[in-house]
Design a protein around this motif. Structure first.
Motif, mmCIF file in Angstrom:
data_model
loop_
_atom_site.group_PDB
_atom_site.id
_atom_site.type_symbol
_atom_site.label_atom_id
_atom_site.label_comp_id
_atom_site.label_asym_id
_atom_site.label_seq_id
_atom_site.Cartn_x
_atom_site.Cartn_y
_atom_site.Cartn_z
ATOM 1 N N THR A 1 14.769 48.974 23.356
ATOM 2 C CA THR A 1 14.580 49.805 24.549
ATOM 3 C C THR A 1 14.056 48.980 25.712
ATOM 4 O O THR A 1 13.229 48.083 25.523
ATOM 5 N N TYR A 2 14.532 49.320 26.907
ATOM 6 C CA TYR A 2 14.111 48.633 28.129
ATOM 7 C C TYR A 2 13.523 49.655 29.087
ATOM 8 O O TYR A 2 14.036 50.756 29.231
ATOM 9 N N LEU A 3 12.430 49.241 29.724
ATOM 10 C CA LEU A 3 11.704 50.120 30.631
ATOM 11 C C LEU A 3 11.881 49.594 32.061
ATOM 12 O O LEU A 3 11.241 48.603 32.433
ATOM 13 N N ASP B 1 12.686 44.194 32.731
ATOM 14 C CA ASP B 1 13.556 45.171 32.081
ATOM 15 C C ASP B 1 14.512 45.810 33.081
ATOM 16 O O ASP B 1 15.667 46.130 32.733
ATOM 17 N N LEU B 2 14.062 46.014 34.318
ATOM 18 C CA LEU B 2 14.936 46.562 35.357
ATOM 19 C C LEU B 2 16.104 45.618 35.612
ATOM 20 O O LEU B 2 17.272 46.044 35.671
ATOM 21 N N TYR C 1 7.690 56.665 24.563
ATOM 22 C CA TYR C 1 8.316 56.207 23.311
ATOM 23 C C TYR C 1 8.303 54.680 23.219
ATOM 24 O O TYR C 1 8.084 54.107 22.146
ATOM 25 N N TYR C 2 8.542 54.026 24.340
ATOM 26 C CA TYR C 2 8.566 52.562 24.399
ATOM 27 C C TYR C 2 7.275 51.956 23.854
ATOM 28 O O TYR C 2 7.279 50.861 23.268
ATOM 29 N N PHE D 1 13.636 56.681 34.007
ATOM 30 C CA PHE D 1 14.663 56.322 33.041
ATOM 31 C C PHE D 1 14.190 55.292 32.026
ATOM 32 O O PHE D 1 13.295 54.494 32.301
ATOM 33 N N ILE D 2 14.816 55.329 30.850
ATOM 34 C CA ILE D 2 14.779 54.214 29.922
ATOM 35 C C ILE D 2 16.227 53.828 29.629
ATOM 36 O O ILE D 2 17.151 54.628 29.837
ATOM 37 N N ALA D 3 16.414 52.601 29.176
ATOM 38 C CA ALA D 3 17.744 52.145 28.766
ATOM 39 C C ALA D 3 17.642 51.610 27.340
ATOM 40 O O ALA D 3 16.618 51.012 26.969
ATOM 41 N N GLN D 4 18.666 51.847 26.547
ATOM 42 C CA GLN D 4 18.648 51.401 25.153
ATOM 43 C C GLN D 4 19.977 50.762 24.785
ATOM 44 O O GLN D 4 21.032 51.102 25.329
ATOM 45 N N GLU D 5 19.878 49.821 23.848
ATOM 46 C CA GLU D 5 21.103 49.291 23.253
ATOM 47 C C GLU D 5 21.753 50.416 22.448
ATOM 48 O O GLU D 5 21.062 51.269 21.881
#
Length: 436
Positions: free
Chosen positions: A308-310, A316-317, A286-287, A365-369
């Motif tokens: 989004t952060y990968l 991004d980590l 998706y990123y 994992f991904i991280a999102q606001e």
């Protein structure tokens, strides 16, 4: 509108009679429950929907091009746009689909794109569902019942008719049909979405079939009918890849069609959606979708991802670990609202545990606001309340790519909850797209 509100219980009783249910996991057990309907529709003005239409078509076209490239020439990999070890590490990538292009080169015939609207009116894509996205039947049947209960509501507003979904689905199936009947392939009546399978078969004129109704002979698929064996040209499958063919995937599958992948690879049947599509709806991939739009189409994306952060990338980590208490973290292999963790809801101990998992398995994992998306009004115990809601838009790709002028609006039934998925206990409402 008041007439629709007054008929809320009547409509929900009718939906229960039709078997409009959804499966949820609770306390480790699978249970079926009714999918509650709210009578207050989401309303999307014509000009706003025109932007969504353009952006959704653009996104799905790029995703289809990515899948064709990924299982073919892999130019996006060799050009360094998507890292090789990232693209092939996801559970949705199927090596068995390498070197084969489906009929007409279409991979995702029915795409379910999940969006949210921010408080400022901006729309963000949260997920691309390209495997077996469900939910189109719910606004269809709800609209039908609402028309019966309150015809005046539909005379008073310029609402685009959504009853063409069956015709659109039939066009999609006919476009790739290799010669024979169209089939909607269901795991059976005990599946939580069986209502949808049977309803879409009725609307599209396709045959509803289970594994025992279908067989493969000489790399061709046949349906056992009262008239004898009938050739099958297109299969709209409603089961996951791993259960589709026990001779190719899980040998213990009792709901698949032995040999269907051989018929598919020989070009004797179309499968909708194509096996292996999970390589493109992985939450990590998706990123890269905005990059795909630029790479394949040479255009700027009309619709944006949520920020989004990968963690796969060190920068991004580092950001994710430093801001874990403010972000939402998603397991890329999960779906249906599972594997979603809001950092602000975790104790320091749990945050440290999650940070350790991300460091050990950054590809997972991904991280999102956290997007503070728009609340919509719902009726709860006779009183209007505000709840978070998303929109699943349905994009159908046949000879052309078209956005169905409707959609499934899901809402949270819990105050302050951002999780709206049906499998997590949410409800649904109709989506009114207004005409000019």
């Amino acid at each position: 509108m008041q007439e629709l509100i007054a008929h809320q219980e009547t409509i929900n009783r009718q939906l229960a009679r039709y078997g409009v249910k959804f499966g949820i996991y609770k306390n480790g057990e699978f249970k079926e429950r009714l999918f509650p309907f709210d009578p207050l529709p989401r309303v999307i003005p014509a000009a706003e929907f025109a932007v969504l239409d353009k952006g959704l078509c653009q996104r799905v076209m790029a995703l289809n091009m990515f899948l064709k490239d990924l299982y073919g020439d892999k130019k996006i990999i060799s050009d360094g746009v998507v890292p090789e070890d990232f693209a092939f590490a996801g559970s949705g990538y199927l090596p068995v689909c390498e070197g084969f292009t489906p009929p007409k080169g279409i991979y995702s015939h029915i795409s379910g794109i999940d969006l949210v609207e921010g408080r400022d009116g901006s729309w963000f894509v949260l997920e691309d569902n390209l495997r077996i996205p469900s939910g189109a039947s719910y606004p269809l049947i709800a609209r039908r019942l609402c028309r019966r209960c309150s015809p005046e509501s539909f005379r008073q507003h310029n609402i685009v008719d959504n009853r063409n979904y069956g015709a659109l689905l039939r066009e999609v199936m006919n476009n790739v049909n290799t010669g024979g009947i169209n089939v909607i392939f269901t795991p059976g009546r005990y599946n939580a979405a069986y209502f949808e399978h049977s309803y879409l078969a009725e609307l599209s004129g396709a045959v509803l079939a289970e594994s025992g109704d279908l067989f493969v002979e000489d790399n061709k698929v046949y349906y056992r009918s009262e008239k004898g064996a009938e050739r099958v040209g297109a299969i709209y499958r409603r089961i996951s890849d791993e259960y589709l063919d026990p001779t190719t995937f899980l040998p213990e599958s009792l709901i698949g069609i032995p040999g269907v992948m051989g018929a598919y690879r020989t070009g004797n049947v179309a499968i909708i959606n194509a096996p292996g599509n999970g390589a493109a709806d992985d939450k990590g991939i998706y990123y890269f979708v905005p990059k795909m739009v630029r790479y394949y189409l040479g255009e700027e994306p009309v619709l944006h991802n949520a920020p989004t952060y990968l963690p796969f990338y060190k920068e991004d980590l580092d950001y994710t670990l430093a801001n874990l208490n403010k972000l939402v973290v998603k397991d890329v292999a999960e779906a249906g609202g599972y594997g979603v963790v809001f950092g602000r809801e975790l104790t320091q101990e749990k945050l440290a545990e999650l940070a350790g998992m991300i460091k050990r398995e950054p590809r997972r994992f991904i991280a999102q606001e956290v997007i503070d998306f728009k609340d919509l009004p719902v009726m709860e115990n006779g009183v209007q309340a505000e709840r978070k809601a998303d929109l699943r838009a349905f994009v159908l790709t046949g000879a052309e790519t078209k956005v169905w002028p409707s959609g499934l609006t899901r809402f949270s039934r819990e105050p302050d909850s951002f999780v709206v998925n049906s499998s997590q206990g949410g409800g649904f409402k109709d989506t009114w797209v207004l005409s000019d």
